[in-house]
Design a protein around this motif. Sequence first.
Motif, PDB file in Angstrom:
ATOM      1  N   ASP A  13      -0.403   7.849   3.897  1.00 18.36           N
ATOM      2  CA  ASP A  13       0.542   6.796   4.220  1.00 18.36           C
ATOM      3  C   ASP A  13       1.738   7.425   4.936  1.00 18.36           C
ATOM      4  O   ASP A  13       2.197   8.508   4.558  1.00 18.36           O
ATOM      5  N   GLU A  14       2.247   6.754   5.951  1.00 16.95           N
ATOM      6  CA  GLU A  14       3.389   7.302   6.710  1.00 16.95           C
ATOM      7  C   GLU A  14       4.593   7.588   5.825  1.00 16.95           C
ATOM      8  O   GLU A  14       5.360   8.495   6.084  1.00 16.95           O
ATOM      9  N   GLU A  15       4.759   6.786   4.805  1.00 18.35           N
ATOM     10  CA  GLU A  15       5.919   6.927   3.917  1.00 18.35           C
ATOM     11  C   GLU A  15       5.543   7.573   2.589  1.00 18.35           C
ATOM     12  O   GLU A  15       6.155   7.274   1.567  1.00 18.35           O
ATOM     13  N   ASP A  17       5.357   9.557  -0.658  1.00 17.20           N
ATOM     14  CA  ASP A  17       6.422  10.247  -1.386  1.00 17.20           C
ATOM     15  C   ASP A  17       5.855  11.463  -2.116  1.00 17.20           C
ATOM     16  O   ASP A  17       4.640  11.681  -2.153  1.00 17.20           O
TER      17      ASP A  17
END
Length: 144
Positions: A13-15, A17
Amino acid sequence: MKSIPKKQEILLDEEIDEQEFVSIINSFYKQDCYIYAIIPEYEQDLLNELSNDFSEVNKFPLPRSFPREMGCMGYVKDSLKKYIYDFYLRSTTMDYLVFSETDVSDQLSNLTKKSLDIYKIFESNKIPHITIGPDGQWLNVRVY
């Protein structure tokens, strides 16, 4: 018969965590995780953060830098997985970065200025490892 590595690509996912990224690495490496890298000297803050945990094997001029930057080749035994996300975030600035549960630190000293390819150690010895795809968009998982 030559064993062919099983390759798996895990889209990130681009974001993503830290907790999510560490969870993915933990799904492959439950215990130790070695991080092998050539860290550019301009990543001094990372080198400072790693300080006692980074075992430097050698220094080399980086192949794709002008003017010539030096890189510190070495590894971190990251049993607690506290550095893997930092390396992931900086993966686009590093020429070589590999995660593995196998200790190949003794083979790093065989690398030379003309042959800096850390990946070859893993591929030629059929050692399972994970690399990060361009722009940090996916993980390449190789199992033999």
